[in-house]
Design an enzyme around this catalytic site. Structure first.
Site, PDB file in Angstrom:
ATOM      1  CB  ILE A 112      -5.175  -4.747  -2.994  1.00 10.71           C
ATOM      2  CG1 ILE A 112      -5.975  -4.137  -1.841  1.00 10.71           C
ATOM      3  CG2 ILE A 112      -5.790  -4.387  -4.331  1.00 10.71           C
ATOM      4  CD1 ILE A 112      -5.778  -2.640  -1.670  1.00 10.71           C
ATOM      5  N   GLY A 113      -3.030  -6.994  -3.937  1.00  7.08           N
ATOM      6  CA  GLY A 113      -2.240  -7.479  -5.066  1.00  7.08           C
ATOM      7  C   GLY A 113      -2.526  -8.932  -5.412  1.00  7.08           C
ATOM      8  N   GLY A 132       3.950  -5.614  -5.890  1.00  4.00           N
ATOM      9  CA  GLY A 132       3.198  -5.752  -4.641  1.00  4.00           C
ATOM     10  C   GLY A 132       2.062  -6.744  -4.704  1.00  4.00           C
ATOM     11  CB  ALA A 133       1.256  -9.481  -6.954  1.00  2.00           C
ATOM     12  CE1 TYR A 183      -0.006   4.818   1.998  1.00  2.00           C
ATOM     13  CE2 TYR A 183      -2.022   6.075   2.380  1.00  2.00           C
ATOM     14  CZ  TYR A 183      -1.370   4.988   1.805  1.00  2.00           C
ATOM     15  OH  TYR A 183      -2.075   4.082   1.040  1.00  2.00           O
TER      16      TYR A 183
HETATM   17  N1  LIG Z   1      -5.448  -1.342   2.309  1.00  2.00           N
HETATM   18  C1  LIG Z   1      -6.025  -0.156   2.153  1.00  2.00           C
HETATM   19  O1  LIG Z   1      -6.982   0.201   2.861  1.00  2.00           O
HETATM   20  C2  LIG Z   1      -5.531   0.788   1.097  1.00  2.00           C
HETATM   21  C3  LIG Z   1      -6.206   2.021   0.956  1.00  2.00           C
HETATM   22  C4  LIG Z   1      -5.760   2.894  -0.033  1.00  2.00           C
HETATM   23  C5  LIG Z   1      -4.696   2.546  -0.829  1.00  2.00           C
HETATM   24  N2  LIG Z   1      -4.053   1.340  -0.658  1.00  2.00           N
HETATM   25  C6  LIG Z   1      -2.913   1.018  -1.530  1.00  2.00           C
HETATM   26  O2  LIG Z   1      -3.086  -0.273  -2.073  1.00  2.00           O
HETATM   27  C7  LIG Z   1      -1.803  -0.810  -2.424  1.00  2.00           C
HETATM   28  C8  LIG Z   1      -1.694  -2.245  -1.952  1.00  2.00           C
HETATM   29  O3  LIG Z   1      -1.658  -2.235  -0.530  1.00  2.00           O
HETATM   30  P1  LIG Z   1      -2.315  -3.358   0.394  1.00  2.00           P
HETATM   31  O4  LIG Z   1      -3.353  -2.688   1.189  1.00  2.00           O
HETATM   32  O5  LIG Z   1      -2.666  -4.558  -0.384  1.00  2.00           O
HETATM   33  O6  LIG Z   1      -1.102  -3.620   1.404  1.00  2.00           O
HETATM   34  P2  LIG Z   1      -0.247  -4.926   1.769  1.00  2.00           P
HETATM   35  O7  LIG Z   1      -1.125  -6.071   2.098  1.00  2.00           O
HETATM   36  O8  LIG Z   1       0.703  -4.452   2.816  1.00  2.00           O
HETATM   37  O9  LIG Z   1       0.545  -5.229   0.408  1.00  2.00           O
HETATM   38  C9  LIG Z   1       1.541  -4.366  -0.047  1.00  2.00           C
HETATM   39  C10 LIG Z   1       2.346  -5.037  -1.134  1.00  2.00           C
HETATM   40  O10 LIG Z   1       3.444  -4.150  -1.487  1.00  2.00           O
HETATM   41  C11 LIG Z   1       4.663  -4.871  -1.354  1.00  2.00           C
HETATM   42  N3  LIG Z   1       5.761  -4.004  -0.927  1.00  2.00           N
HETATM   43  C12 LIG Z   1       5.780  -3.132   0.099  1.00  2.00           C
HETATM   44  N4  LIG Z   1       7.002  -2.575   0.228  1.00  2.00           N
HETATM   45  C13 LIG Z   1       7.763  -3.113  -0.755  1.00  2.00           C
HETATM   46  C14 LIG Z   1       9.105  -2.970  -1.125  1.00  2.00           C
HETATM   47  N5  LIG Z   1       9.949  -2.152  -0.450  1.00  2.00           N
HETATM   48  N6  LIG Z   1       9.571  -3.675  -2.176  1.00  2.00           N
HETATM   49  C15 LIG Z   1       8.756  -4.523  -2.846  1.00  2.00           C
HETATM   50  N7  LIG Z   1       7.473  -4.708  -2.542  1.00  2.00           N
HETATM   51  C16 LIG Z   1       6.983  -4.025  -1.494  1.00  2.00           C
HETATM   52  C17 LIG Z   1       4.387  -5.906  -0.275  1.00  2.00           C
HETATM   53  O11 LIG Z   1       5.354  -6.945  -0.339  1.00  2.00           O
HETATM   54  P3  LIG Z   1       5.512  -8.026   0.858  1.00  2.00           P
HETATM   55  O12 LIG Z   1       4.420  -9.045   0.644  1.00  2.00           O
HETATM   56  O13 LIG Z   1       6.873  -8.573   0.665  1.00  2.00           O
HETATM   57  O14 LIG Z   1       5.338  -7.282   2.154  1.00  2.00           O
HETATM   58  C18 LIG Z   1       2.992  -6.339  -0.673  1.00  2.00           C
HETATM   59  O15 LIG Z   1       3.040  -7.257  -1.741  1.00  2.00           O
HETATM   60  C19 LIG Z   1      -0.778   0.141  -1.809  1.00  2.00           C
HETATM   61  O16 LIG Z   1      -0.263   0.991  -2.805  1.00  2.00           O
HETATM   62  C20 LIG Z   1      -1.581   0.946  -0.816  1.00  2.00           C
HETATM   63  O17 LIG Z   1      -1.038   2.214  -0.565  1.00  2.00           O
HETATM   64  C21 LIG Z   1      -4.452   0.459   0.284  1.00  2.00           C
END
Ligand SMILES: NC(=O)c1ccc[n+]([C@@H]2O[C@H](COP(=O)([O-])OP(=O)(O)OC[C@H]3O[C@@H](n4cnc5c(N)ncnc54)[C@H](OP(=O)(O)O)[C@@H]3O)[C@@H](O)[C@H]2O)c1
Length: 289
Positions: free
Chosen positions: A16-17, A11-12, A171
């Site tokens: 956040i990634g 998920g980079a 979730y």
């Molecule tokens: N944002 C927040 O406020 C928050 C709060 C608490 C926890 N988190 C956690 O932080 C982590 C990162 O999330 P983020 O907020 O940075 O969200 P994001 O911007 O949506 O990024 C999510 C990443 O996961 C990848 N991903 C999702 N589904 C996938 C799949 N089926 N196969 C392969 N890769 C997949 C996405 O790939 P693509 O680029 O191809 O879409 C993306 O690289 C998650 O575990 C989330 O639950 C986030």
């Protein structure tokens, strides 16, 4: 002696990634990205090389919704013969509609928990052998969420939210499963040179939940985003768990804002963590041979 260190990050390609991968690479680690889009993976790789000067970046393609693809991705890494010092399970989703994967699981449960279980357990022997050859332990960082508190227990009768789907409870359920995974894994690793951690990045301005066309994703999430942390700020706690020397003695700990965060009782339930582990192990048995 080769001092090169190796990291694998899911998920980079968004949110956040991105700063997580940039910082890992800037520290000189050989960085492998598991991503589902070749295009986004290549774009990130170019960005990493350009910004950090580290050319040791590989891409493994896998959609984490598919258990077969997760299994193949772990095998691909194992076949490469590289060691593994750091595994960051960062990928995650929030879905506003009910979706079932090809394996028959609710999609958030599949991506946020089952894929982590499968990828991590398949890579565990490598993480252990790498840790054995180093002075420092290998590390696993599971990007979880305070959202786990929305679930009170793992509902084995309703794993796939068939009895009624609601975004946040489902979730929360998937993130509670991840917290319990971290708890049980920490116990299993107590005599091994590998540490596992769970982290909460905070409320971060990313693409999480932006994928579909519902009122929640079109209006509600965007409304709050400007008040959220930046992705760089969100990545700080993951990087703390990944690199902070003081975390050496903190196997199984949960961090938020780069500090140890107290875990609520539903995520400290050892009996449920063991039940979930054996349930997952049985369900995924076909992928271990
Ligand atoms: N944002 C927040 O406020 C928050 C709060 C608490 C926890 N988190 C956690 O932080 C982590 C990162 O999330 P983020 O907020 O940075 O969200 P994001 O911007 O949506 O990024 C999510 C990443 O996961 C990848 N991903 C999702 N589904 C996938 C799949 N089926 N196969 C392969 N890769 C997949 C996405 O790939 P693509 O680029 O191809 O879409 C993306 O690289 C998650 O575990 C989330 O639950 C986030």
């Amino acid at each position: 002696m080769n001092n090169k260190k190796y990291a694998l990050i899911t998920g980079a390609t968004s949110g956040i990634g991105i700063p997580t991968a940039l910082e890992v690479a800037s520290k000189g680690l050989h960085t492998t990205l598991i991503c589902r889009s070749q295009e986004k993976g290549e774009q990130l790789k170019r960005q990493i090389v350009e910004k950090t000067g580290n050319k040791d970046v590989d891409i493994i393609l896998a959609d984490l919704k598919s258990l077969k693809q997760v299994s193949d991705a772990s095998q691909h890494y194992l076949n490469s013969g590289k060691p593994l010092h750091l595994l960051i399970n960062n990928a995650g989703v929030i879905n506003t509609t009910h979706e079932t994967t090809e394996d028959g699981y609710e999609a958030m449960f599949a991506v946020n928990y089952l894929s982590v279980f499968l990828l991590t357990t398949k890579l565990l022997p490598l993480l252990k052998s790498t840790g054995n050859q180093q002075e420092k332990k290998s590390r696993i960082v599971n990007v979880s969420s305070e959202g786990y508190r929305m679930a009170r227990f793992i509902d084995f009768e309703n794993i796939n939210a068939e009895k009624g789907f609601k975004t946040f409870p489902a979730y929360g359920h998937s993130k509670l499963a991840l917290m319990l995974f971290n708890l049980e894994l920490a116990e299993q690793l107590s005599n091994h040179p590998v540490n596992t951690y769970a982290v909460h990045p905070g409320a971060v301005n990313t693409n999480l939940g932006a994928g579909d066309n519902t009122v929640l994703s079109r209006f509600l999430f965007p409304m709050f985003r400007p008040f959220f942390k930046t992705p760089e700020q969100g990545a700080a706690t993951t990087l703390h768990a990944a690199f902070e020397p003081t975390a050496d003695g903190q196997n199984g700990f949960y961090f938020a804002n780069c500090k140890v965060r107290k875990i609520r009782k539903q995520a400290m339930d050892n009996a449920q963590a063991k039940t979930l582990w054996s349930w997952s192990d049985n369900r995924l048995a076909d992928f271990y041979n």
